[in-house]
Write a protein that holds these residues in place. Sequence first.
Motif, mmCIF file in Angstrom:
data_model
loop_
_atom_site.group_PDB
_atom_site.id
_atom_site.type_symbol
_atom_site.label_atom_id
_atom_site.label_comp_id
_atom_site.label_asym_id
_atom_site.label_seq_id
_atom_site.Cartn_x
_atom_site.Cartn_y
_atom_site.Cartn_z
ATOM 1 N N VAL A 103 34.035 43.293 21.455
ATOM 2 C CA VAL A 103 33.077 42.660 20.462
ATOM 3 C C VAL A 103 31.617 43.009 20.698
ATOM 4 O O VAL A 103 31.236 43.171 19.663
ATOM 5 C CB VAL A 103 33.044 41.088 20.961
ATOM 6 N N ASN A 157 37.426 39.242 24.359
ATOM 7 C CA ASN A 157 37.424 40.204 23.558
ATOM 8 C C ASN A 157 36.551 41.334 23.928
ATOM 9 O O ASN A 157 35.176 41.337 23.923
ATOM 10 C CB ASN A 157 37.056 39.993 21.948
ATOM 11 N N GLU A 210 29.443 37.962 15.389
ATOM 12 C CA GLU A 210 30.666 37.665 16.248
ATOM 13 C C GLU A 210 30.253 36.992 17.699
ATOM 14 O O GLU A 210 31.028 36.213 18.085
ATOM 15 C CB GLU A 210 31.611 38.914 16.627
#
Length: 252
Positions: free
Chosen positions: A158, A155, A130
Amino acid sequence: MQAELESLKKDFERFLKNKGGKITKGRFEIIDMIAKYGTRFEIEDLVQWIYSQNKNIVSRSTIYKTVQLLREFGAIREVMKLNDRTIYEFVLGKQHHESKCMQGDLESLKRDFERFLKNKGGKITKGRFEIIDMIANYGAHFEIEDLVRWISSQNKNVASRSTIYRTVRLLQEFGAIREVIKLNNRTIYEFVVGKQHHEHLICVECGKIIEFNKEEIEQLQEKVCEEYDFTPINHRLEIFGICSDCKGNRVG
């Protein structure tokens, strides 16, 4: 295999024409030799093997330059850095041409990075992959701390800060991230997936980084190396100065 090789040569010839590079018989003979070598390699090992097969094929500097051009073209890629060794791979049949979509390059990079991690005995986690996607989306030169803040803003779940730092270091070792410059107390990196080799103009006032590529510079470097019987391994050119925006501000 032979059909793929001939297709690659045609594409490489077009690539050289677009760059204004030399199209010589020797460069295509080198491609044939690399294809016969058939394994991952260090450049110097490849050079020695080519000379063991045919001492009259081309000069050492031409082999190095051709490997560099094949890397720009996408037919050779850096697989890993291990201690002082840099390992490359000939990727016939799965070339990373500039015309290929970025997503295809990313998926291929992830597969190679997974093998790299396995060879190192490193952790293979969803979070690390990611992070690769996030770095690709960031799309600019970066300082690691700026990248960390941006990823967290997109995010927060993450990955941890330490995981991001560690993944960037691993990607640097792998060859997908490289250090561009050190300026004052700043270290600037860039994500090099899908990018041609290029040089940098760096503004010392605002920190702007401008990428450029000039075949004339590459040809001059090759000529200088041949003149001094010097075998190049890699290079980077950084020109420090003041950008047009900052000069305009001075005038105002």
